[in-house]
Design a protein around this motif. Structure first.
Motif, mmCIF file in Angstrom:
data_model
loop_
_atom_site.group_PDB
_atom_site.id
_atom_site.type_symbol
_atom_site.label_atom_id
_atom_site.label_comp_id
_atom_site.label_asym_id
_atom_site.label_seq_id
_atom_site.Cartn_x
_atom_site.Cartn_y
_atom_site.Cartn_z
ATOM 1 N N GLN A 19 0.874 -1.104 -0.057
ATOM 2 C CA GLN A 19 0.006 -0.001 -0.140
ATOM 3 C C GLN A 19 0.907 1.287 -0.064
ATOM 4 O OE1 GLN A 19 -3.461 0.172 2.647
ATOM 5 N NE2 GLN A 19 -3.096 -2.052 3.100
ATOM 6 N N ARG A 22 2.006 2.139 -3.379
ATOM 7 C CA ARG A 22 0.968 2.525 -4.232
ATOM 8 C C ARG A 22 0.805 3.859 -3.788
ATOM 9 N NH1 ARG A 22 -1.320 -2.637 -3.437
ATOM 10 N NH2 ARG A 22 -2.700 -1.734 -1.909
ATOM 11 N N GLU A 95 -1.584 7.430 5.742
ATOM 12 C CA GLU A 95 -2.995 7.633 5.133
ATOM 13 C C GLU A 95 -3.566 9.043 5.167
ATOM 14 O OE1 GLU A 95 -5.185 4.258 6.448
ATOM 15 O OE2 GLU A 95 -4.745 3.334 4.483
#
Length: 108
Positions: A19, A22, A95
């Protein structure tokens, strides 16, 4: 309050690394990497930090995720208790940072 895991296993750490890759791709698409296609994730984070693309504090949190994943992969270390909470909190902050950043296409 967030549900913080007591333990983060090898597969979860590997997933966090994927993740993260990405997210890095979103911040710097492959077409813009000019000659940096074979660098490790840690080197990429360090370079983006030095270029000012990633703030120093967020880069440090990315290193936490990458380092725990590497220790899990190569040394069999599985973060538990406070270490798992630290990895989880680091990931939540990463995030949040990436969600607040416009994509390169939106900037241009």
């Amino acid at each position: 309050m967030l549900n913080v895991p007591d333990r983060i296993g090898h597969l979860e750490l590997a997933d966090l690394r994927h993740q993260l890759l990405r997210l890095l791709e979103r911040l710097e698409p492959s077409a813009e990497r000019r000659g940096f296609h074979h660098e490790s994730p840690s080197r990429r984070v360090a370079r983006l930090r030095e270029q000012g693309t990633i703030p120093r504090d967020i880069a440090s949190l990315m290193f936490v995720v990458l380092d725990f994943r590497n220790r899990s992969e190569y040394e069999g270390v599985v973060p538990e208790g406070p270490a798992a909470a630290a990895v989880w909190a680091a990931w939540q902050a990463i995030e949040a940072f990436c969600a607040s950043e416009p994509t390169p296409a939106a900037v241009h």
